[in-house]
Design an enzyme around this catalytic site. Sequence first.
Site, PDB file in Angstrom:
ATOM      1  N   ALA A 162       7.735   5.789 -10.820  1.00 22.75           N
ATOM      2  CA  ALA A 162       6.591   6.342 -10.038  1.00 22.75           C
ATOM      3  C   ALA A 162       5.963   5.125  -9.126  1.00 22.75           C
ATOM      4  O   ALA A 162       5.361   5.433  -8.009  1.00 22.75           O
ATOM      5  CB  ALA A 162       5.493   6.873 -11.114  1.00 22.75           C
TER       6      ALA A 162
ATOM      7  N   GLU B   4       3.531  -0.774 -11.635  1.00 22.81           N
ATOM      8  CA  GLU B   4       4.188  -2.039 -12.181  1.00 22.81           C
ATOM      9  C   GLU B   4       3.408  -2.971 -12.887  1.00 22.81           C
ATOM     10  O   GLU B   4       2.119  -3.026 -12.877  1.00 22.81           O
ATOM     11  CB  GLU B   4       4.497  -2.617 -10.824  1.00 22.81           C
ATOM     12  CG  GLU B   4       3.423  -3.296  -9.865  1.00 22.81           C
ATOM     13  CD  GLU B   4       2.150  -2.142  -9.292  1.00 22.81           C
ATOM     14  OE1 GLU B   4       1.160  -2.561  -9.353  1.00 22.81           O
ATOM     15  OE2 GLU B   4       2.867  -1.354  -8.649  1.00 22.81           O
TER      16      GLU B   4
ATOM     17  N   ASP C 221      -4.771   7.647  -4.572  1.00 22.25           N
ATOM     18  CA  ASP C 221      -4.274   7.043  -5.670  1.00 22.25           C
ATOM     19  C   ASP C 221      -4.683   6.237  -6.703  1.00 22.25           C
ATOM     20  O   ASP C 221      -4.356   6.181  -7.844  1.00 22.25           O
ATOM     21  CB  ASP C 221      -3.030   6.713  -4.789  1.00 22.25           C
ATOM     22  CG  ASP C 221      -1.824   7.656  -4.491  1.00 22.25           C
ATOM     23  OD1 ASP C 221      -1.863   8.871  -4.993  1.00 22.25           O
ATOM     24  OD2 ASP C 221      -1.334   7.426  -3.463  1.00 22.25           O
ATOM     25  N   GLY C 222      -5.724   5.500  -6.130  1.00 17.34           N
ATOM     26  CA  GLY C 222      -6.360   4.460  -7.105  1.00 17.34           C
ATOM     27  C   GLY C 222      -7.308   5.288  -8.079  1.00 17.34           C
ATOM     28  O   GLY C 222      -7.036   5.046  -9.129  1.00 17.34           O
TER      29      GLY C 222
END
Length: 260
Positions: free
Chosen positions: A157, A120, A49-50
Amino acid sequence: MAVQSPPAPRLAFVCASTPAARKAKARLEEIYGASTSAEADIIVALGGDGLMLQTLHRNMRRLKPIYGMNLGTVGFLLNTYRETNLLKRLKKARQVTLTPLRMLATNTRGKVSEVLAINEVSLLRSSRQTARIEVAVDGQKRLPELHCDGVLVATPAGSTAYNLSAHGPILPLGAGLLALTPINAFRPRRWRGALLSRTSKVEFTILDPKKRPVAAAADSVEIANVAHVEVTEASDTKLTLLFDPEHDLEERILKEQFAP
């Protein structure tokens, strides 16, 4: 007269720095060819995901769909890794559109930094003392003084990432909401956060920033010693992710709400 099939999409492969990801990139380029990210029709990200977040940030202005295959750990934003039938998978893939957040962070010297965040925007104390932060929504002061380790605003998300670790709510993609979540709030002791419209403007003013310094981060980009942070939806930016039908992001977010 025979009907010609449309040409296969040009693919650009990007990968994490792990040996497995590098090996997969070389193998896939050998099978499907290789284009640059600027030339490609679709960008294929190989990693976790990074790596997917990095790829989204690096190609934010190119407006090209990104299809990820998991060679990391969680792989929430990625599909299962398989070498075979990639072109068929891409043809059948479903599109999910993400809208990032725009952070305008002003530091104690008056310098303004603009950064986009897919998951975020978070504020975190930079000293041993708790941060003291004023919180306003759409120009109205909602919390005159929040004593905390930090506070964040998460997209749907991103609601299953840091926000979930901070005990924030999981948001369905189509909810039209943002999560405003405190991180270890000390006062008001019972405040657990708020659900806001995606069109909201959230403003954080750091109280006594020299004695109680705070850093602000948009995903992985951090701005030190902030005095004021404004967070809005970056409605002028749309990101397209591609998912296999069996790996629907909306379904995964829904499943997270029923996880034991």
